[in-house]
Design a protein around this motif. Structure first.
Motif, mmCIF file in Angstrom:
data_model
loop_
_atom_site.group_PDB
_atom_site.id
_atom_site.type_symbol
_atom_site.label_atom_id
_atom_site.label_comp_id
_atom_site.label_asym_id
_atom_site.label_seq_id
_atom_site.Cartn_x
_atom_site.Cartn_y
_atom_site.Cartn_z
ATOM 1 N N ILE A 195 30.744 40.900 62.187
ATOM 2 C CA ILE A 195 31.618 40.009 62.949
ATOM 3 C C ILE A 195 31.651 38.636 62.163
ATOM 4 C CG2 ILE A 195 31.736 38.463 64.973
ATOM 5 C CD1 ILE A 195 30.709 40.554 66.490
ATOM 6 N N PHE A 196 30.866 38.110 61.553
ATOM 7 C CA PHE A 196 30.740 37.122 60.590
ATOM 8 C C PHE A 196 31.593 37.386 59.348
ATOM 9 C CE2 PHE A 196 29.250 34.821 56.655
ATOM 10 C CZ PHE A 196 29.164 33.696 57.151
ATOM 11 N N GLN A 221 34.094 39.403 59.224
ATOM 12 C CA GLN A 221 35.510 39.496 59.728
ATOM 13 C C GLN A 221 36.203 38.159 59.879
ATOM 14 O OE1 GLN A 221 35.546 42.903 58.064
ATOM 15 N NE2 GLN A 221 37.432 42.172 59.291
ATOM 16 N N LEU A 222 35.445 37.232 60.614
ATOM 17 C CA LEU A 222 35.890 35.912 61.021
ATOM 18 C C LEU A 222 35.717 34.847 59.937
ATOM 19 C CD1 LEU A 222 34.974 35.978 64.694
ATOM 20 C CD2 LEU A 222 37.049 36.754 63.727
ATOM 21 N N LEU A 223 34.670 34.912 59.061
ATOM 22 C CA LEU A 223 34.340 33.760 58.424
ATOM 23 C C LEU A 223 34.135 34.472 56.692
ATOM 24 C CD1 LEU A 223 32.004 31.697 60.590
ATOM 25 C CD2 LEU A 223 34.306 31.230 59.989
ATOM 26 N N GLY A 224 34.322 35.549 56.456
ATOM 27 C CA GLY A 224 34.007 36.002 55.073
ATOM 28 C C GLY A 224 35.007 35.613 54.270
ATOM 29 N N TRP A 225 36.210 35.532 54.667
ATOM 30 C CA TRP A 225 37.119 34.951 53.806
ATOM 31 C C TRP A 225 36.925 33.529 53.128
ATOM 32 C CZ3 TRP A 225 40.583 35.440 50.417
ATOM 33 C CH2 TRP A 225 41.789 34.640 50.225
ATOM 34 N N GLN A 226 36.663 32.564 54.211
ATOM 35 C CA GLN A 226 36.251 31.145 53.724
ATOM 36 C C GLN A 226 35.052 31.310 52.864
ATOM 37 O OE1 GLN A 226 36.885 32.222 56.775
ATOM 38 N NE2 GLN A 226 38.436 30.746 57.740
ATOM 39 N N TYR A 227 34.005 32.023 53.410
ATOM 40 C CA TYR A 227 32.771 32.116 52.592
ATOM 41 C C TYR A 227 32.976 32.585 51.428
ATOM 42 C CZ TYR A 227 27.638 33.042 52.359
ATOM 43 O OH TYR A 227 26.267 32.937 51.719
ATOM 44 N N TYR A 228 33.777 33.610 51.139
ATOM 45 C CA TYR A 228 34.196 34.137 49.680
ATOM 46 C C TYR A 228 34.716 32.742 48.920
ATOM 47 C CZ TYR A 228 37.235 35.845 46.095
ATOM 48 O OH TYR A 228 37.843 36.203 44.727
ATOM 49 N N LEU A 229 35.687 32.194 49.390
ATOM 50 C CA LEU A 229 36.196 31.096 48.611
ATOM 51 C C LEU A 229 35.433 29.835 48.408
ATOM 52 C CD1 LEU A 229 39.668 30.638 50.617
ATOM 53 C CD2 LEU A 229 39.464 31.727 48.474
ATOM 54 N N LEU A 230 34.390 29.779 49.302
ATOM 55 C CA LEU A 230 33.411 28.720 48.872
ATOM 56 C C LEU A 230 32.294 29.026 48.184
ATOM 57 C CD1 LEU A 230 33.317 27.386 52.788
ATOM 58 C CD2 LEU A 230 33.733 26.005 50.530
ATOM 59 N N THR A 231 32.044 30.456 47.983
ATOM 60 C CA THR A 231 30.774 30.906 47.478
ATOM 61 C C THR A 231 30.879 32.060 46.297
ATOM 62 O OG1 THR A 231 30.027 32.559 49.020
ATOM 63 C CG2 THR A 231 29.206 30.116 49.486
ATOM 64 N N ASN A 232 32.076 32.652 46.361
ATOM 65 C CA ASN A 232 32.604 33.977 45.444
ATOM 66 C C ASN A 232 31.492 34.987 45.824
ATOM 67 O OD1 ASN A 232 34.243 34.642 43.471
ATOM 68 N ND2 ASN A 232 32.633 34.807 41.902
ATOM 69 N N VAL A 233 30.939 35.064 46.973
ATOM 70 C CA VAL A 233 30.315 36.122 47.479
ATOM 71 C C VAL A 233 31.141 37.408 47.537
ATOM 72 C CG1 VAL A 233 31.169 35.926 49.955
ATOM 73 C CG2 VAL A 233 28.514 36.944 49.336
ATOM 74 N N MET A 234 30.642 38.517 46.759
ATOM 75 C CA MET A 234 31.170 39.845 46.565
ATOM 76 C C MET A 234 32.137 39.658 45.404
ATOM 77 S SD MET A 234 29.645 42.146 48.369
ATOM 78 C CE MET A 234 30.698 43.429 47.776
ATOM 79 N N GLY A 235 32.183 38.342 44.833
ATOM 80 C CA GLY A 235 32.855 38.553 43.521
ATOM 81 C C GLY A 235 31.736 39.056 42.263
ATOM 82 N N SER A 236 32.727 38.720 41.184
ATOM 83 C CA SER A 236 31.930 39.056 39.879
ATOM 84 C C SER A 236 30.501 38.627 39.807
ATOM 85 C CB SER A 236 32.654 38.827 38.877
ATOM 86 O OG SER A 236 31.756 39.065 37.583
ATOM 87 N N PRO A 237 29.329 39.142 39.624
ATOM 88 C CA PRO A 237 28.063 38.410 39.369
ATOM 89 C C PRO A 237 27.887 37.682 38.244
ATOM 90 C CG PRO A 237 27.673 40.912 39.346
ATOM 91 C CD PRO A 237 29.220 40.435 39.675
ATOM 92 N N MET A 238 28.946 37.761 37.210
ATOM 93 C CA MET A 238 28.858 37.242 35.922
ATOM 94 C C MET A 238 29.080 35.379 36.135
ATOM 95 S SD MET A 238 32.321 38.066 34.191
ATOM 96 C CE MET A 238 34.124 37.703 34.843
ATOM 97 N N HIS A 280 40.556 37.802 60.034
ATOM 98 C CA HIS A 280 40.090 39.165 60.028
ATOM 99 C C HIS A 280 40.771 40.242 59.557
ATOM 100 C CE1 HIS A 280 39.490 42.860 62.270
ATOM 101 N NE2 HIS A 280 40.609 42.684 62.949
ATOM 102 N N TRP A 281 42.195 40.128 59.825
ATOM 103 C CA TRP A 281 43.056 41.226 59.405
ATOM 104 C C TRP A 281 42.895 41.125 57.636
ATOM 105 C CZ3 TRP A 281 43.450 44.890 62.309
ATOM 106 C CH2 TRP A 281 43.665 44.532 63.943
ATOM 107 N N TYR A 337 22.173 43.580 64.828
ATOM 108 C CA TYR A 337 22.448 42.794 63.754
ATOM 109 C C TYR A 337 23.326 43.450 62.915
ATOM 110 C CZ TYR A 337 20.722 40.577 59.506
ATOM 111 O OH TYR A 337 20.733 39.581 58.290
ATOM 112 N N THR A 338 23.768 44.752 62.556
ATOM 113 C CA THR A 338 24.976 45.143 61.810
ATOM 114 C C THR A 338 26.244 44.627 62.680
ATOM 115 O OG1 THR A 338 23.454 47.120 61.326
ATOM 116 C CG2 THR A 338 26.012 47.248 61.260
ATOM 117 N N LEU A 339 26.307 44.611 63.949
ATOM 118 C CA LEU A 339 27.516 43.983 64.407
ATOM 119 C C LEU A 339 27.643 42.680 64.127
ATOM 120 C CD1 LEU A 339 29.811 44.611 66.428
ATOM 121 C CD2 LEU A 339 28.273 43.975 68.431
ATOM 122 N N GLY A 340 26.650 41.763 64.367
ATOM 123 C CA GLY A 340 26.744 40.624 64.030
ATOM 124 C C GLY A 340 27.137 40.022 62.569
#
Length: 418
Positions: free
Chosen positions: A200-201, A203-220, A282-283, A194-197
């Motif tokens: 992988i998510f 590394q491959l899709l985290g960038w788009q997920y951040y742009l779409l949802t601000n995940v790991m951005g400021s909680p304010m 990923h990079w 599960y940690t590996l999964g």
């Protein structure tokens, strides 16, 4: 060989050294950097841009030859089909790796353009940044806005825009005085697969997920905050035309990719563009995540935060070795220098790093740990921070910190540090 599974000596030394913020002043840091390093050379920058584009085009042209070359080995040279298939997919793996690195370099070049470090002419910076980011589906003006805010408040728990740690209360954990080991394990214990999964998510899709949802951005910011809505609370009113321009660029690029895919087929789109695009992401995620997330690096609340303290609380890493310097434009090797002097051209940043190390000394954070080992370490050990404390470190799944504060650590920053 087994050193890739071990922590670097610099990291181990930090775990064994009680932390106190740097006693160096911002004036002292500025005084050791020669003025000529601040100078921008437009022609030199354009040569680097041309080099990046040329590398991508050459590798792209070679990519078109892979299938026909592998087929000719079987048809014309009597190579066994299985061996021909092995050659084909080995060459595709090579293509994906290097094109992914090259396109990550495009992202880095556009990032430099966003800081205005390529040229004294702002329109040149914006033209390069907008076109290179748009080609790899990055909203140039939107991300530039939040990235500039990140540079102004690096490692500030209240005001930073990226990789803001979540707290004990965010996870609903009991107070430290009453928490049991089972409380931590209930939240953070997970199977290796599960940690590996999750990794992988990210590394491959985290960038788009951040742009779409601000995940790991400021909680304010409220739920639904993203980098595509012009009225998003991420942006100031005067920036909204830029956000619209970013969205138009992404729409045009998406249309071009759709028409090109109709022309060359879905398979060629996936092999020639989409897989390198994912690996570039990923990079990008790896380097940005590891610059600012580490068990031994402090985060600050407002009473103790200063610009200097935040800037030197980043980490230099030799990501990809020579290839990281060549293709990623020193962004990981010289990240501390970049945060202190973000307008200095990337090709001068190695000299800045050597200069500031003379005054920062042990306050300069470097980590020679293999980057994939560092990624796993950060991903599994940087779980949460406490709700209180003006200087805090990540805690792991057992509620433990990798580094402690020195008794004199909580001295307030002075105005000369800001």
């Amino acid at each position: 060989m087994f050193s890739i599974f071990k922590d670097g000596p610099e990291y181990i030394k930090r775990t064994q050294t009680p932390f106190k913020p740097t006693q160096v002043t911002l004036a002292e840091v500025h005084s050791v950097v020669p003025k000529h390093l601040h100078e921008k050379n437009t022609f030199k920058a354009l040569c680097y841009v041309a080099r990046d584009i040329t590398c991508a085009v050459i590798v792209y042209k070679l990519g078109w030859m892979i299938d026909s070359f592998a087929s000719s080995l079987v048809t014309n040279y009597n190579v066994p089909p299985l061996a021909g298939s092995a050659v084909k997919w080995s060459l595709w793996a090579l293509y994906w790796h290097w094109q992914g690195v090259i396109l990550a370099g495009w992202w880095c070049m556009a990032h430099e353009a966003g800081h205005g470090s390529l040229s004294s002419y702002s329109w040149i910076n914006h033209f390069i940044g907008y076109t290179m980011h748009t080609f790899i589906l990055v909203p140039y003006y939107a991300w530039r806005s939040t990235h500039h805010a990140h540079h102004k408040a690096t490692m500030s728990i209240e005001r930073d825009e990226n990789f803001v740690p979540r707290t004990r209360s965010d996870y609903g954990l009991p107070p430290e005085s009453t928490a049991r080991m089972s409380d931590y394990h209930e939240i953070f214990e997970e199977t290796p697969i599960y940690t590996l999964g999750r990794m992988i998510f990210m590394q491959l899709l985290g960038w788009q997920y951040y742009l779409l949802t601000n995940v790991m951005g400021s909680p304010m910011y409220p739920p639904g905050t993203n980098h595509f809505q012009p009225s998003s609370p991420l942006f100031k009113p005067h920036e909204r035309n830029g956000i619209i321009a970013s969205n138009i660029g992404l729409s045009v690029m998406s249309t071009i990719l759709y028409l090109w895919t109709k022309e060359v087929g879905l398979g060629n789109f996936l092999k020639l563009y989409f897989v390198p695009y994912l690996l570039a992401n990923h990079w990008i995620v790896m380097l940005t995540y590891l610059h600012h997330s580490d068990p031994t690096i402090a985060h600050y609340r407002n009473k103790q935060w200063s610009f200097l303290r935040g800037a030197v609380s980043t980490v230099d890493r030799p990501l990809l070795g020579w290839a990281g310097r060549f293709f990623l434009h020193n962004v990981s090797h010289d990240h501390v220098a970049h945060h202190l002097f973000s307008s200095i051209p990337f090709y001068n940043q190695p000299y800045v790093t050597e200069a500031i190390k003379k005054v920062l000394k042990d306050d300069h954070n470097y980590d020679s740990t293999n980057t994939f080992r560092a990624l796993y370490r950060t991903f599994t050990q940087c779980c949460f921070i406490e709700d209180d404390g003006d200087i805090v470190f990540y805690k792991n799944k057992h509620g433990q910190v990798a580094r402690v504060l020195a008794p004199e650590a909580l001295k307030n920053p002075t105005k000369k540090d800001l």
